[in-house]
Design a protein around this motif. Sequence first.
Motif, PDB file in Angstrom:
ATOM      1  N   ARG A   7       0.908  -1.218   0.038  1.00 44.40           N
ATOM      2  CA  ARG A   7       0.017  -0.053  -0.051  1.00 44.40           C
ATOM      3  C   ARG A   7       0.851   1.185   0.091  1.00 44.40           C
ATOM      4  NH1 ARG A   7      -2.891  -3.235   3.897  1.00 44.40           N
ATOM      5  NH2 ARG A   7      -4.826  -4.010   2.911  1.00 44.40           N
ATOM      6  N   GLU A   8       1.942   1.125   1.136  1.00 43.04           N
ATOM      7  CA  GLU A   8       2.752   2.402   0.952  1.00 43.04           C
ATOM      8  C   GLU A   8       3.325   2.568  -0.520  1.00 43.04           C
ATOM      9  OE1 GLU A   8       5.457   1.730   4.236  1.00 43.04           O
ATOM     10  OE2 GLU A   8       3.954   2.012   5.537  1.00 43.04           O
ATOM     11  N   GLU A   9       4.154   1.650  -1.051  1.00 44.37           N
ATOM     12  CA  GLU A   9       4.586   1.822  -2.454  1.00 44.37           C
ATOM     13  C   GLU A   9       3.639   2.318  -3.342  1.00 44.37           C
ATOM     14  OE1 GLU A   9       7.658  -0.746  -5.179  1.00 44.37           O
ATOM     15  OE2 GLU A   9       6.778  -1.624  -3.474  1.00 44.37           O
ATOM     16  N   ILE A  10       2.682   1.779  -3.460  1.00 49.38           N
ATOM     17  CA  ILE A  10       1.487   2.127  -4.490  1.00 49.38           C
ATOM     18  C   ILE A  10       1.170   3.453  -4.230  1.00 49.38           C
ATOM     19  CG2 ILE A  10      -1.161   1.868  -5.230  1.00 49.38           C
ATOM     20  CD1 ILE A  10      -0.777  -1.181  -4.496  1.00 49.38           C
ATOM     21  N   ASN A  11       1.008   3.997  -3.199  1.00 50.33           N
ATOM     22  CA  ASN A  11       0.747   5.571  -2.923  1.00 50.33           C
ATOM     23  C   ASN A  11       1.714   6.545  -3.627  1.00 50.33           C
ATOM     24  OD1 ASN A  11      -1.898   5.134  -1.816  1.00 50.33           O
ATOM     25  ND2 ASN A  11      -0.819   4.985   0.370  1.00 50.33           N
ATOM     26  N   THR A  12       2.983   6.039  -3.232  1.00 53.30           N
ATOM     27  CA  THR A  12       4.117   6.593  -3.651  1.00 53.30           C
ATOM     28  C   THR A  12       4.403   6.793  -5.188  1.00 53.30           C
ATOM     29  OG1 THR A  12       5.449   6.027  -1.779  1.00 53.30           O
ATOM     30  CG2 THR A  12       6.923   6.782  -3.682  1.00 53.30           C
ATOM     31  N   LEU A  13       3.961   5.675  -5.974  1.00 56.99           N
ATOM     32  CA  LEU A  13       3.986   5.683  -7.488  1.00 56.99           C
ATOM     33  C   LEU A  13       3.108   6.296  -8.018  1.00 56.99           C
ATOM     34  CD1 LEU A  13       5.063   1.800  -7.878  1.00 56.99           C
ATOM     35  CD2 LEU A  13       6.701   3.566  -8.345  1.00 56.99           C
ATOM     36  N   ARG A  14       1.533   6.304  -7.511  1.00 59.45           N
ATOM     37  CA  ARG A  14       0.394   7.185  -8.037  1.00 59.45           C
ATOM     38  C   ARG A  14       0.880   8.804  -7.741  1.00 59.45           C
ATOM     39  NH1 ARG A  14      -4.710   3.643  -5.836  1.00 59.45           N
ATOM     40  NH2 ARG A  14      -4.674   2.303  -7.811  1.00 59.45           N
ATOM     41  N   ASN A  15       1.516   8.950  -6.664  1.00 57.80           N
ATOM     42  CA  ASN A  15       1.802  10.454  -6.364  1.00 57.80           C
ATOM     43  C   ASN A  15       2.510  10.703  -7.680  1.00 57.80           C
ATOM     44  OD1 ASN A  15      -0.030  10.610  -4.512  1.00 57.80           O
ATOM     45  ND2 ASN A  15       1.642  10.058  -3.145  1.00 57.80           N
ATOM     46  N   THR A  16       3.564  10.177  -7.898  1.00 57.90           N
ATOM     47  CA  THR A  16       4.595  10.473  -8.980  1.00 57.90           C
ATOM     48  C   THR A  16       3.785  10.624 -10.340  1.00 57.90           C
ATOM     49  OG1 THR A  16       6.134   9.290  -7.773  1.00 57.90           O
ATOM     50  CG2 THR A  16       6.743   9.785 -10.256  1.00 57.90           C
ATOM     51  N   SER A  17       2.936   9.542 -10.483  1.00 55.31           N
ATOM     52  CA  SER A  17       2.051   9.595 -12.028  1.00 55.31           C
ATOM     53  C   SER A  17       1.259  10.939 -12.190  1.00 55.31           C
ATOM     54  CB  SER A  17       1.360   8.395 -12.244  1.00 55.31           C
ATOM     55  OG  SER A  17       2.318   7.148 -12.139  1.00 55.31           O
ATOM     56  N   GLN A  18       0.342  10.837 -10.933  1.00 55.62           N
ATOM     57  CA  GLN A  18      -0.521  11.978 -10.946  1.00 55.62           C
ATOM     58  C   GLN A  18       0.354  13.432 -11.315  1.00 55.62           C
ATOM     59  OE1 GLN A  18      -2.883  11.327  -7.522  1.00 55.62           O
ATOM     60  NE2 GLN A  18      -4.224   9.742  -8.741  1.00 55.62           N
ATOM     61  N   ALA A  19       1.507  13.589 -10.640  1.00 55.99           N
ATOM     62  CA  ALA A  19       2.148  14.965 -10.706  1.00 55.99           C
ATOM     63  C   ALA A  19       2.408  15.180 -12.158  1.00 55.99           C
ATOM     64  CB  ALA A  19       3.506  14.851  -9.719  1.00 55.99           C
ATOM     65  N   CYS A  76       2.559  -4.129  -8.034  1.00 56.83           N
ATOM     66  CA  CYS A  76       2.138  -3.852  -6.839  1.00 56.83           C
ATOM     67  C   CYS A  76       0.611  -4.130  -6.555  1.00 56.83           C
ATOM     68  CB  CYS A  76       2.777  -2.497  -6.108  1.00 56.83           C
ATOM     69  SG  CYS A  76       4.452  -2.288  -5.951  1.00 56.83           S
ATOM     70  N   ILE A  77      -0.151  -3.292  -7.560  1.00 58.37           N
ATOM     71  CA  ILE A  77      -1.494  -3.280  -7.459  1.00 58.37           C
ATOM     72  C   ILE A  77      -2.148  -4.730  -7.380  1.00 58.37           C
ATOM     73  CG2 ILE A  77      -3.637  -2.567  -8.623  1.00 58.37           C
ATOM     74  CD1 ILE A  77      -2.335  -0.102  -9.140  1.00 58.37           C
ATOM     75  N   SER A  78      -1.563  -5.307  -8.325  1.00 58.50           N
ATOM     76  CA  SER A  78      -1.733  -7.003  -8.455  1.00 58.50           C
ATOM     77  C   SER A  78      -1.828  -7.731  -7.360  1.00 58.50           C
ATOM     78  CB  SER A  78      -1.096  -7.482  -9.815  1.00 58.50           C
ATOM     79  OG  SER A  78      -1.611  -8.856 -10.000  1.00 58.50           O
TER      80      SER A  78
END
Length: 777
Positions: free
Chosen positions: A226-238, A594-596
Motif C-alpha cells: 500500500r505504501e509503495e502504491i501511494n508513492t508511485l501514484r503520486n509520481t504519476s499524477q504529478a 504492486c496493485i496486482s
Amino acid sequence: MNWQISKIEVSSFKAFKHIYLDLGQSSLLTLDGPNGYGKTSIFDAIELLLTGQINRIQNLFSTLLTRNKRDYADNLFWNNRSGENDLCIKIEFVSDDDKLVLARHCPASTFKKPANNRADKYENFKLYELPDFESSEFTKANQRDNNFLDESFGKNFRENFSFLNYLEQGQNRLLHTRVDERKDKLGNLFNTSDIETEISNCDSIYSKFTKHINNPERKAKAELLREEINTLRNTSQAEVGIVEYKKLSTTDIQPGWDKEILFSTYSAEDHTAYHESVRKVIALLPLKATIKTRVHNENIDADIDRNEESLRSLAQFGKDISKLDGLDAIKKSIDELERSASIIKRGATVIKLDEARSLPNWAEGRLEWFESKIEARNSLRDKSSANANVVAELERLKMQLIEEHKKSYPDDQLCPLCGADWEDHKSMVDAIEKRTEQISESLGQDGKDLVNLIAAMDAELKLIFTYIQENLKNLTPTFEANLHAAMIKVKLRLPAITLLQERLQGDNIQLTDSFTENDEVADERLEKLKQILRNKKQIESDALALPEDWRETTNSVFKDLQDFYIITAEDLKNKEQYISIKANEAQNSRLQTCISDLKVIEKENLAAKKAQGKIDELRTVLKKTEQSYTDQTISAIELIFHIYSGRLIQNYQRGLGLFIESREGTQLRFLTAEKSEHDAVMSMSSGQVSALSLAFFLSLNKVYARVPLILIDDPSQSLDEVNVASLTDLLRCELKHCQLVVSSHEDDISAYMRYRFDRAGLATSSLNMQLLAKEAS
C-alpha cells in the motif's frame, strides 16, 4: 410392509453344518438349550444376512486384535467340517400374501485365501434375492447390494438394526458410559454421527482460515505494498494532473472508455481506442442543434409510418369517427323492435308469458290483462279439440292475410287463395267472414271461446305492432348501416385511432370530412393529412453536415439523447485526461505489479472471511439441528420408556418408572422420580440394569422400528422371576404385533413365556437347540 421370518436355513456357518428352522406363523419363537449350542449363532446368522456384518464380532475384533495383521489361516464364520461346502444363510420373509427370500452366500474356495479370513472382512458374503426358498441360483442377476435391504425394510434399517430390532447379550454396556457420552454411543440411532463429524470439520476449517487471515507475514507484506502504491501514484499524477473519476455514459452496457478501471494491464490499442471514442463525442458537441432538428424530422416520418393504418382510418371516417356508440345504440333499439315485431307476427296462439312481458308500450293494466288471457288460452287449448286449435290459428292467419292483401290490392275482387272472381272486394271479404262463421259454428263452446279469446289477444297485439312500426319508421333512417359496418371492422383499433385524433387536434389539425366508402377519396384525404404532418418538419440550419456514424456514437454512450444534450466539453476534456492518467499508471509496470499483488492478498482475505462466515453459519445450524433432533428423538420415547421401565423394574426401591433427561440434546441421563443428580444406573443391581436395557430397547422398537421383528438373546440371565413375568406380559400386550425370537438357557422360563403367550391367544413355538445342534453338527 410387515415382514416376518417364516423359514431359516443355515449351511456351513460357525457350529452348524446345516440347520433348518421353520418358524411358521408363531408370534413367539423360543430358542432353548444350554449355553454353547448355537442360540447366539442363529442371531448372528440373522444379523449377518440383514446388515452385512455382525456388530458384536466387529467390536471385539477392533478391541482385541491388531490392525496390521491381514492374513489368518482359518475363518471365524466358515464350518470347514462341512465337507468343503459353501457358506450359506437363507431366510424367507412373509407379509400377508407377499414373500421375500434373501440369502448370504460365500463359496468355500474364498476361505482358502488367508487374506479373506479377517473377522472384519464381510464383503465376500454376497447378498442375493432368490425366486423361492428352495432355490440355489446365486447368480449375477439375483445379486443385490446392501442398499436393497434399506429399500425393502426401510431407510437406515441396517444402521439401526442393533438398536431397534436386536438386543444382544451385554448390550447394557451402553448404560455404563458417561451421561454426556451416551448420546455419542447412540449416534447411529440418532443419525447424528455424520453431523458431529461435519461440526468437527467446520471447527478445523474455521481455525485454519483465522490463521491464514492473521498471518503476520501477509499483513506486513500488504502494508508495504500500500505504501509503495501511494508513492508511485503520486509520481504519476504529478506528471499529468489529478482528475476524479466521473461516469458520463448512461447506457445499460457501459462503454470500456468510461469505466473506472480502464487497464488491467496496459494496452496501446485500448488506449488509442478510448481516446478515439471520446473524440467522436467531442466532435458532435457543436452539432447539437442539427441533431435535434434531424431527430425531430425523423420522428415525424417514423410517426407517419408507425400510424399509417390509423391515419387511413381517420381519412376514411373523418369527423364521424366518434359515432360508433350512437350507432350501436340505434341498432340495438332497431333489433329489439324487430324482435318484438317477429313475436307479434307469430300471433296470439303461440305467444308465451316471457315474450309478452318483453314487448314495449303496454297500456296501463293491459299487460296483466294479456297475461291472464295467455293462461286462459292455455287452459282452453287443453280442453278444446285439435280442430278448435287449428281454427283459432286459421282465424289469425286469415286476418293477417286479409290485412296484407288489402294493403297491396285495396280494390281487388279476386280471392287471394283460390282466385275466385267476386264482383267487388267487399263481397269477397263478406264471403270469407261467412265461411269463418260457419266453421266456428261447428266448434264446441270451448273452441268458440278459444277463437274469440285469440281474436281479442291479436287485437291487443295489433296496437303494440302499430307502435313498433311507427318507431321503426322513425329510427331506420337515422341508422347509417355502412358506417356502422365499417367501424365494427376497426373497433379493436378504435382507442388508438381516437388517441391519434386527439393528438392531431392538439396540433390544431381538424378533421371536417364525413365518412366515405370510396377508396380513392380516402387515399386522397390520407395524402393530404400526411402532407400536413410533413409540413411540421424543420430546416437543418447548421452549415456542418452530420457524420454518418453520429447515431451509432450517441447510442453507444447515451441511453437517451437528452443525456447527450446536457453533456459539456469540460466533462469530455476531463475524461480524456483521466484516460491519460490511467494509461500512465498502467504503463508503470512496478505500480501494476504492486496493485496486482495487493489485490491477491485482499481477495484472499475477503474470500477467507466470507468462507468463515458461511462456515460459522453452517456450524451453528448443524449444532442446533443435532441438539434439536436428538432431543426430539429422546422425547418421542420418553413416555413409553417411563411406562415400560415401570413394568419391568417393579421392585425398584426408589419408585416405579424411570425418566429420561436429554438436556436439549446434549446428554442422555436416566432419572428417578426423586430427581437425583445421580444417574439411576448408579443405584441399580445388575438385574435392574438389564431390565432398564430391555425397557430402553423395547421403547425404541415401539416408536421407531419399521419392521415388526424383535430378537432378544437370553434376556433372563440377570432377571428374577418378577422381572421375567413383567417382561413376558409387556411383550405379549404391547408388542404382540411383532414377531419375537427369544433365546433362553432355562427351560422353565422359556415354557413360562410360551404359556403366557398361549393364554393370550398368540401362537408360539419352541426349538431345542441342543438337539438341533447335534443333528446339524
